[in-house]
Design a protein around this motif. Structure first.
Motif, PDB file in Angstrom:
ATOM      1  N   ALA A  49     -19.090  12.383   3.956  1.00 30.17           N
ATOM      2  CA  ALA A  49     -18.293  11.464   3.128  1.00 30.17           C
ATOM      3  C   ALA A  49     -16.929  11.306   3.772  1.00 30.17           C
ATOM      4  O   ALA A  49     -16.325  12.281   4.236  1.00 30.17           O
ATOM      5  N   LEU A  50     -16.437  10.076   3.826  1.00 34.23           N
ATOM      6  CA  LEU A  50     -15.175   9.782   4.503  1.00 34.23           C
ATOM      7  C   LEU A  50     -14.033   9.671   3.500  1.00 34.23           C
ATOM      8  O   LEU A  50     -14.226   9.275   2.350  1.00 34.23           O
ATOM      9  N   ALA A  51     -12.837  10.004   3.950  1.00 31.42           N
ATOM     10  CA  ALA A  51     -11.652   9.887   3.103  1.00 31.42           C
ATOM     11  C   ALA A  51     -11.308   8.417   2.885  1.00 31.42           C
ATOM     12  O   ALA A  51     -11.590   7.560   3.723  1.00 31.42           O
ATOM     13  N   ALA A  52     -10.696   8.121   1.733  1.00 32.06           N
ATOM     14  CA  ALA A  52     -10.283   6.756   1.424  1.00 32.06           C
ATOM     15  C   ALA A  52      -9.142   6.333   2.345  1.00 32.06           C
ATOM     16  O   ALA A  52      -8.451   7.180   2.924  1.00 32.06           O
ATOM     17  N   PRO A  53      -8.946   5.020   2.502  1.00 31.29           N
ATOM     18  CA  PRO A  53      -7.803   4.543   3.299  1.00 31.29           C
ATOM     19  C   PRO A  53      -6.488   5.076   2.744  1.00 31.29           C
ATOM     20  O   PRO A  53      -6.374   5.364   1.548  1.00 31.29           O
ATOM     21  N   PRO A  54      -5.466   5.213   3.570  1.00 29.99           N
ATOM     22  CA  PRO A  54      -4.170   5.727   3.106  1.00 29.99           C
ATOM     23  C   PRO A  54      -3.579   4.842   2.009  1.00 29.99           C
ATOM     24  O   PRO A  54      -3.774   3.622   2.010  1.00 29.99           O
ATOM     25  N   PRO A  55      -2.849   5.421   1.035  1.00 28.47           N
ATOM     26  CA  PRO A  55      -2.261   4.643  -0.063  1.00 28.47           C
ATOM     27  C   PRO A  55      -1.375   3.499   0.416  1.00 28.47           C
ATOM     28  O   PRO A  55      -1.382   2.414  -0.171  1.00 28.47           O
ATOM     29  N   ALA A  56      -0.613   3.709   1.477  1.00 32.04           N
ATOM     30  CA  ALA A  56       0.277   2.654   1.977  1.00 32.04           C
ATOM     31  C   ALA A  56      -0.531   1.444   2.436  1.00 32.04           C
ATOM     32  O   ALA A  56      -0.129   0.291   2.226  1.00 32.04           O
ATOM     33  N   LEU A  57      -1.654   1.698   3.058  1.00 37.27           N
ATOM     34  CA  LEU A  57      -2.511   0.601   3.511  1.00 37.27           C
ATOM     35  C   LEU A  57      -3.110  -0.124   2.319  1.00 37.27           C
ATOM     36  O   LEU A  57      -3.209  -1.360   2.313  1.00 37.27           O
ATOM     37  N   ARG A  58      -3.485   0.624   1.299  1.00 39.77           N
ATOM     38  CA  ARG A  58      -4.043   0.015   0.093  1.00 39.77           C
ATOM     39  C   ARG A  58      -3.021  -0.902  -0.576  1.00 39.77           C
ATOM     40  O   ARG A  58      -3.347  -1.995  -1.037  1.00 39.77           O
ATOM     41  N   ASP A  59      -1.769  -0.472  -0.610  1.00 35.17           N
ATOM     42  CA  ASP A  59      -0.723  -1.293  -1.215  1.00 35.17           C
ATOM     43  C   ASP A  59      -0.516  -2.592  -0.444  1.00 35.17           C
ATOM     44  O   ASP A  59      -0.089  -3.597  -1.021  1.00 35.17           O
ATOM     45  N   GLU A  60      -0.800  -2.564   0.842  1.00 36.02           N
ATOM     46  CA  GLU A  60      -0.662  -3.767   1.664  1.00 36.02           C
ATOM     47  C   GLU A  60      -1.740  -4.802   1.331  1.00 36.02           C
ATOM     48  O   GLU A  60      -1.518  -6.008   1.444  1.00 36.02           O
ATOM     49  N   ILE A  61      -2.906  -4.339   0.897  1.00 37.50           N
ATOM     50  CA  ILE A  61      -4.051  -5.228   0.689  1.00 37.50           C
ATOM     51  C   ILE A  61      -4.189  -5.665  -0.765  1.00 37.50           C
ATOM     52  O   ILE A  61      -4.535  -6.807  -1.047  1.00 37.50           O
ATOM     53  N   TYR A  62      -3.922  -4.764  -1.703  1.00 30.96           N
ATOM     54  CA  TYR A  62      -4.153  -5.044  -3.124  1.00 30.96           C
ATOM     55  C   TYR A  62      -2.848  -5.407  -3.834  1.00 30.96           C
ATOM     56  O   TYR A  62      -1.761  -4.972  -3.429  1.00 30.96           O
TER      57      TYR A  62
END
Length: 458
Positions: A309-322
């Motif tokens: 199982a892989l770790a989720a994308p970093p929170p900073a990257l998520r904030d860039e997309i969502y």
């Protein structure tokens, strides 16, 4: 998906949608002076029953079969042999009402479903829902790739209509394609350069089978590159057997650097029973492992995995997309009405294309698929479940307005004939229409269930 989630979510959805639909008929009938005898949610044996204390003694019922409901009104045509309606109540019989009153009562059911959809969409817009910015990833050798799309392009408009989220792109693509197969996308590249991409889909079979329109043309969601890190190892898996550990950073797979979790997973799935070489960084130490992806049929896997199982994308990257999409009361109501209209027209157009053969009958879904979507949306979150309810409510409203005998639209069609010719259609015509309607609806149910079980088997 857990049945303990699917079944309650499905029953709640059906209960709400049927109740609202039948309440539309009930409320308008009462307001127009028609006597209601029974308000039933479901068919068959009553599970719960209550009689009102007013003079009309209305019977409220919840029955065993939840797939529908009905409002029984006083009607001389449905009076059994030998029964009589009291003289002082004849004027309250449905069949004695003026044409516009009967039409209003019939159309009130579908209208209630549309109103419910507007309210739900407005509520979702007010609560706010996480939306994904329309950055696109491009599949190789696809129509999108041939049109010049580049991974990381942000779609800002399609045929001049602005897009702010991935959902906007998905809906507009289908809407504009149904108008014309030539689509002009306005995009902003990763280098912040505004450009146009022209996608010519002339002769392209968009709806010849199941599947999302965006996937078919080669567009999907894009995530900026990020490090692929193992979060957990499944016991007794290929990854565990070769010694992979949590927190290992994947540097390469067969000498190719993965740009994100999706690319890594897709490479693994594309190489079942074929050894792949992973180079990993473990606490600053570079190590290599040869691991063979397997399809574990005993565990119910449908694709090859290595059990990592892989770790989720970093929170900073998520904030860039969502981003959070939300509005005030007035804008939410306006957007709710616009969304309901958009979904209604799109549903109607796709139904029309189904009759011409441009949309595959494989897209018809039945209760099993609807139940699955109910469970999935409920497990994701409240706003997603509400969105699911709104979509099904719109579909129910549109379907019931089709001019098919037995449906509300069939009754409205009879009333249109009555208005033109000045007299009701004959009992014989209604009887033939009833049998025809039964055949059409029965055929659609068989097709829907066939598609449902085909999806399950596949």
């Amino acid at each position: 998906m857990n049945l303990l989630t699917i079944i309650p979510a499905f029953l709640l959805a059906i209960g709400v949608l049927v109740t609202v639909h039948e309440f539309g008929h009930f409320w308008v009938a009462r307001r127009l002076g028609v006597k209601v005898l029974r308000f039933s949610i479901g068919f068959g044996k009553p599970l719960w029953r209550r009689v009102s204390k007013d003079a009309d003694k209305i019977e409220y019922v919840v029955a065993a079969l939840p797939f529908g409901g009905y409002v029984k009104m006083l009607d001389e045509r449905e009076c059994e042999d030998g029964c009589e309606i009291a003289e002082h109540e004849v004027h309250r019989a449905f069949n004695r009402q003026k044409l516009w009153k009967r039409a209003a009562i019939v159309v009130a059911g579908p209208m209630a479903n549309f109103i419910l959809a507007i309210v739900i969409y407005a509520l979702v817009f007010m609560i706010g829902q996480e939306a994904m910015r329309p950055y696109v990833d491009v599949m190789q050798d696809s129509p999108a790739a041939q049109a010049g799309f580049q991974s990381g392009d942000q779609v800002t408009a399609i045929n001049g209509v602005e897009t702010t989220s991935w959902e906007d792109v998905r809906m507009l693509l289908v809407e504009e394609y149904l108008k014309s197969p030539q689509l002009v996308f306005n995009v902003i590249t990763q280098d912040q350069v505004p450009m146009q991409r022209t996608l010519d889909l002339q002769g392209f079979a968009m709806f010849d089978d199941e599947g999302g329109a965006l996937d078919k043309i080669g567009l999907r969601t894009w995530v900026p590159p990020y490090d692929v890190v193992v979060e957990q190892i499944v016991p007794n898996s290929p990854a565990a057997a070769v010694g992979l550990q949590a927190q290992d950073k994947i540097l390469s797979i067969d000498a190719v650097k993965p740009t994100g979790g999706r690319g890594f997973v897709e490479y693994i799935r594309a190489h079942p029973d074929q050894p792949v070489v992973l180079k990993v960084d473990r606490a600053g130490q570079i190590q290599s492992f040869s691991v063979t992806p397997r399809i574990n049929t005993e565990r119910g896997d449908a694709v090859a995995t290595i059990g990592a199982a892989l770790a989720a994308p970093p929170p900073a990257l998520r904030d860039e997309i969502y981003f959070m999409e939300s509005y005030g009361l007035v804008d939410s109501l306006w957007n709710g009405a616009a969304k309901t209209w958009q979904m209604s027209m799109l549903t109607l157009k796709l139904m029309g294309r189904m009759f011409t053969g441009e949309v595959s009958l494989k897209n018809v879904s039945g209760p099993v698929t609807i139940a699955q979507f109910a469970g999935v949306s409920a497990s994701i979150g409240l706003t997603y479940y509400l969105g699911f309810l709104a979509i099904v409510s719109v579909s129910l409203g549109v379907l019931n307005l089709l001019p098919v005998p037995m449906l509300d639209g069939g009754h409205l069609f009879y009333y249109l004939i009555e208005w033109v010719k000045g007299s009701p259609v004959s009992a014989e015509t209604e009887a033939v229409g009833f049998r025809l309607g039964m055949a059409i609806i029965g055929g659609l149910m068989v097709l829907a269930l066939y598609n449902d079980f085909t999806r399950l088997l596949n």
